[in-house]
Design an enzyme around this catalytic site. Sequence first.
Site, mmCIF file in Angstrom:
data_model
loop_
_atom_site.group_PDB
_atom_site.id
_atom_site.type_symbol
_atom_site.label_atom_id
_atom_site.label_comp_id
_atom_site.label_asym_id
_atom_site.label_seq_id
_atom_site.Cartn_x
_atom_site.Cartn_y
_atom_site.Cartn_z
ATOM 1 N N GLY A 1 -32.806 59.251 20.851
ATOM 2 C CA GLY A 1 -31.614 58.713 21.499
ATOM 3 C C GLY A 1 -30.295 59.283 21.358
ATOM 4 O O GLY A 1 -30.000 60.181 20.455
ATOM 5 N N GLN B 1 -21.585 61.171 20.841
ATOM 6 C CA GLN B 1 -22.076 62.263 20.121
ATOM 7 C C GLN B 1 -21.965 63.715 20.666
ATOM 8 O O GLN B 1 -21.962 64.528 20.215
ATOM 9 C CB GLN B 1 -23.258 62.003 19.609
ATOM 10 N N CYS C 1 -30.304 60.689 12.460
ATOM 11 C CA CYS C 1 -29.119 60.610 13.358
ATOM 12 C C CYS C 1 -28.824 62.267 13.734
ATOM 13 O O CYS C 1 -28.836 63.101 12.829
ATOM 14 C CB CYS C 1 -28.180 60.033 13.070
ATOM 15 N N LEU C 2 -28.660 62.595 15.020
ATOM 16 C CA LEU C 2 -28.536 63.949 15.442
ATOM 17 C C LEU C 2 -27.094 64.501 14.845
ATOM 18 O O LEU C 2 -26.721 65.518 14.774
ATOM 19 C CB LEU C 2 -28.508 64.172 16.983
ATOM 20 N N HIS D 1 -28.905 51.370 16.819
ATOM 21 C CA HIS D 1 -28.307 52.599 16.166
ATOM 22 C C HIS D 1 -27.600 53.112 17.264
ATOM 23 O O HIS D 1 -26.300 53.573 16.752
ATOM 24 C CB HIS D 1 -29.485 53.412 15.783
ATOM 25 N N GLU D 2 -27.959 53.234 18.607
ATOM 26 C CA GLU D 2 -27.160 53.961 19.535
ATOM 27 C C GLU D 2 -25.944 53.234 19.705
ATOM 28 O O GLU D 2 -24.788 53.723 20.250
ATOM 29 C CB GLU D 2 -27.970 53.996 20.975
ATOM 30 N N HIS E 1 -23.095 53.761 17.607
ATOM 31 C CA HIS E 1 -21.992 54.924 17.921
ATOM 32 C C HIS E 1 -21.144 54.574 18.751
ATOM 33 O O HIS E 1 -20.087 55.285 18.651
ATOM 34 C CB HIS E 1 -22.963 56.062 18.579
HETATM 35 NI NI NI Z 1 -27.319 58.445 16.006
#
Ligand code: NI
Length: 188
Positions: free
Chosen positions: A47, A52, A101-102, A143-144, A147
């Site tokens: 995701g 991000q 998380c990226l 989670h997304e 952000h």
């Molecule tokens: Ni994330």
Amino acid sequence: MAILKIARMGHPVLRRPAAPVKDPADPVVPRLVADMIETLEDSGGIGLAAPQVHVPLRVVIFMVPGTRSEDGGAGEVPLTILINPEIEILGDEMAEQVEGCLSLPDMIGVVPRANHIRYRGLGLDGQPVVREAKGYHARVVQHECDHLDGVLYPMRMRDLSTFGYVEELRKGLRGGADGHKAEEGERS
Ligand code: NI
């Protein structure tokens, strides 16, 4: 299309609320989404939210791999694009699972999330998407969408002793009594 640079925790773009997309038909939106998809595929994550990739707009993309279908969720969820998403929490059941998380490369932590939600948003075609989600599917969406409000998963954690480098935690969690596998911390 282009692979975009991913912002890491501490960057201001990850800390402030993102703005709603005013016109989903604006050609800038499909271009952004195409780049986000390419960036997600390149990263190996599941995701990604627009902040991000340094774009402060309320756009997220995600998918749920079929290997996740055992957790009481809806099974495999194909790549989904949500513009201006909203989440409604259904019931008060919470679940705790490992997340990654990226924007926090190489790290994971155990995060409590609502287990059952309804979410809605617009797809790329401008049509509404409304779904109920449970388990891992619900977790990924929460989670997304976090952000978009400047929230990263460590800010949701109750026990920071479960937060750390995946390589180290994998040693401790393998066969651990708490039932969490470090491999569960797919990045999003
Ligand atoms: Ni994330």
